[in-house]
Design an enzyme around this catalytic site. Structure first.
Site, PDB file in Angstrom:
ATOM      1  N   LYS A   1       0.843  -1.196   0.000  1.00 32.11           N
ATOM      2  CA  LYS A   1       0.000   0.000   0.000  1.00 32.11           C
ATOM      3  C   LYS A   1       0.881   1.250   0.000  1.00 32.11           C
ATOM      4  CE  LYS A   1      -1.561   3.012   2.680  1.00 32.11           C
ATOM      5  NZ  LYS A   1      -1.607   4.151   1.763  1.00 32.11           N
TER       6      LYS A   1
ATOM      7  N   GLU B   1      10.136   1.568  10.286  1.00 34.28           N
ATOM      8  CA  GLU B   1      11.181   2.537   9.912  1.00 34.28           C
ATOM      9  C   GLU B   1      10.543   3.900  10.046  1.00 34.28           C
ATOM     10  OE1 GLU B   1      14.122   1.679   9.403  1.00 34.28           O
ATOM     11  OE2 GLU B   1      14.050  -0.404   8.756  1.00 34.28           O
TER      12      GLU B   1
ATOM     13  N   CYS C   1      14.111  10.673   6.016  1.00 33.03           N
ATOM     14  CA  CYS C   1      14.213  10.288   7.417  1.00 33.03           C
ATOM     15  C   CYS C   1      15.648  10.334   7.905  1.00 33.03           C
ATOM     16  CB  CYS C   1      13.632   8.893   7.594  1.00 33.03           C
ATOM     17  SG  CYS C   1      14.279   7.757   6.383  1.00 33.03           S
TER      18      CYS C   1
ATOM     19  N   GLU D   1      10.995  16.386  14.185  1.00 30.71           N
ATOM     20  CA  GLU D   1      11.432  16.159  12.814  1.00 30.71           C
ATOM     21  C   GLU D   1      10.797  17.208  11.903  1.00 30.71           C
ATOM     22  OE1 GLU D   1       9.993  12.597  10.774  1.00 30.71           O
ATOM     23  OE2 GLU D   1      12.063  12.308  10.121  1.00 30.71           O
TER      24      GLU D   1
END
Ligand code: NDP
Length: 448
Positions: A152, A227, A261, A351
């Protein structure tokens, strides 16, 4: 309908129906039906099929790179590099199929054998920043181990994953082995997470959604690989080659417009070298070419969406130390931005996932390690020093899954990739990824 946009022009490039929970159920049923035959495929044949898929990715490299560049807004040069890696990933796991084997363990009265069994149907949920790359990191080991999959992709960027599904069929991978469905995470993703016939979820995305995946997986004791995000530190000691460290730093945080990331978004600089480094960083940041992703010399494209641009902008309150240029007009543009900060500022704690670097001074080695580790995340990072012993000491002391010394590159097909702390767990890439897509079975044979 899901109207898929080109973030550099804001123009629609595709319209797709939103898959539903029932579509997810159908995909899982197809994957379940295909599993017994796929796990029984002889290793050399499974390897051959994966190698064929790698070949088709190479053959269609330009088409895939164009599509990825238009859908994500990433520079065409970067997209070509990423598609090259996708082919390498399938080549690597084609080679790994028949090298992932068990052991014989001498025990009293007989011998123990171990087998690496596939899990069954695995759900792969991927983000919008590196759609095809990250899909391949999961598909390669999942298929090599004999699992069937439901992939997906993020609704913002489903196009290359859907195309990859077609190429898998063209490669001869049987129908039902690779199922790609594009639908909202809260519906299709959630359904995969909760579905009793899905044995594992391989997830890449935000820590917030990762937490939800883990909670949802608890209901059926699903395996999960997560992750997640990062606020990685780029630690520059005064004894480093400052010119080289500064020349490399912009790429490490402005690459993919910071939507990475692994972005080294916290640049920690030893105070003795701080002013000189900032001067060099400014010289390296100003020339970064931001603009049309289709142009071969573009180094940075737009952000993924208007909403995301707003979120990134909220981290910069006007007092940037360096602000580059960005195009006006349509497109979700944001300039390369460098701010001076402390590690307590929001720009260092959360982040950003955009082209914003926070430069933070430190006093000595212990202070550098303390600041680097003062974050809930632990994905990536770099250490710049000419002192080899210090490089190793600091690398061992930083709580992060992937580090590089005198380099900002940390992702390689052959080597494990994944996080410590709230950056997730489990490893992708390299032979390590195979452990996440197989179960160890121990069979005892009595020789008495
Ligand atoms: P999200 O976490 O929002 O989404 C990731 C994927 O999860 C998408 O496919 C999304 O679907 C899906 N999803 C959303 N909600 C659910 C749910 N309840 N159950 C199951 N699946 C769900 O991340 P983004 O796509 O916004 O990507 C950016 C984030 O991902 C950043 O924070 C970044 O740090 C992280 N990231 C981490 C990486 C790593 O390797 N550690 C690599 C890349 C990104 P949809 O969007 O279609 O609704």
């Amino acid at each position: 309908m899901n109207v898929v946009l080109n973030p550099a022009t804001e123009e629609p490039i595709a319209e797709l129906p939103h898959a539903t929970a029932e579509d997810a159920d159908r995909a899982v049923a197809a994957a379940k039906g295909a599993f017994p035959a796929w796990r029984a495929v002889a290793p050399e044949d499974r390897a051959r099929l994966l190698r064929r898929l790698a070949g088709l990715v190479e053959e269609h490299g330009e088409e895939l790179a164009e599509l990825e560049s238009r859908n994500v807004g990433k520079p065409i040069g970067d997209a070509r590099g990423e598609v090259g890696m996708v082919a390498d990933v399938f080549h690597f796991y084609a080679g790994a199929v028949d090298k992932h084997h068990g052991e014989t363990i001498p025990v009293a009265g007989g011998v123990d054998l171990t087998f690496r069994e596939p899990l069954g149907v695995v759900g792969l949920v991927t983000p919008w920043n590196f759609p095809l790359n990250i899909a391949s990191w999961k598909l390669g080991p999942a298929l090599a181990c004999g699992n069937t999959v439901v992939l997906k992709p993020a609704e913002l960027t489903p196009l290359t994953s859907l195309r990859l599904g077609e190429l898998a069929l063209e490669a001869g991978i049987p129908e039902g082995v690779v199922n790609v469905i594009s639908g909202p995470g809260s519906v299709v993703g959630q359904r995969l997470v909760e579905h009793p016939d899905v044995a594992k979820i391989g997830f890449t995305g935000s820590t917030e959604v990762g937490r939800r995946v883990m909670e949802g997986a608890a209901g059926t004791i699903k395996r999960v690989t997560l992750e997640l995000g990062g606020t990685s530190a780029n630690v520059v000691f005064a004894d480093a080659d400052l010119e080289r460290a500064a020349a490399s730093a912009p790429g490490a945080v402005f690459g993919n417009a910071g939507q990475d990331c692994c972005a080294r978004s916290r640049i920690l600089v030893e105070r003795r070298a701080y002013d000189r480094f900032l001067e060099l960083l400014e010289g390296a940041t100003r020339p970064v070419k931001v603009g049309d992703p289709q142009s071969p010399d573009t180094e940075m494209g737009p952000l993924i969406s208007a909403e995301h641009r707003e979120q990134v902008a909220s981290f910069v309150d006007g007092d940037a130390r360096i602000r580059g240029d960005a195009p006006g007009g349509p497109g979700f543009w944001f300039p390369c931005t460098v701010v001076e900060a402390t590690n307590d500022d929001r720009v260092a704690r959360e982040e950003v996932f955009g082209p914003v670097a926070a430069v933070i001074p430190f006093e000595d080695e212990a202070d550098a390690i303390r600041i680097a580790n003062d974050t809930p995340y632990g994905l990536s990072g770099s250490i710049w020093t000419e002192n080899g012993a210090r490089a190793l000491r600091v690398a061992r002391a930083i709580d992060s899954g992937v580090l590089s010394v005198n380099s900002n590159a940390s992702v390689r097909v052959q080597a494990p990739f994944g996080g410590f702390k709230q950056s997730g767990f489990g490893r992708e890439l390299g032979l390590h990824a195979l452990a996440g897509y197989s179960e160890v079975k121990n069979v005892y044979i009595s020789t008495g």
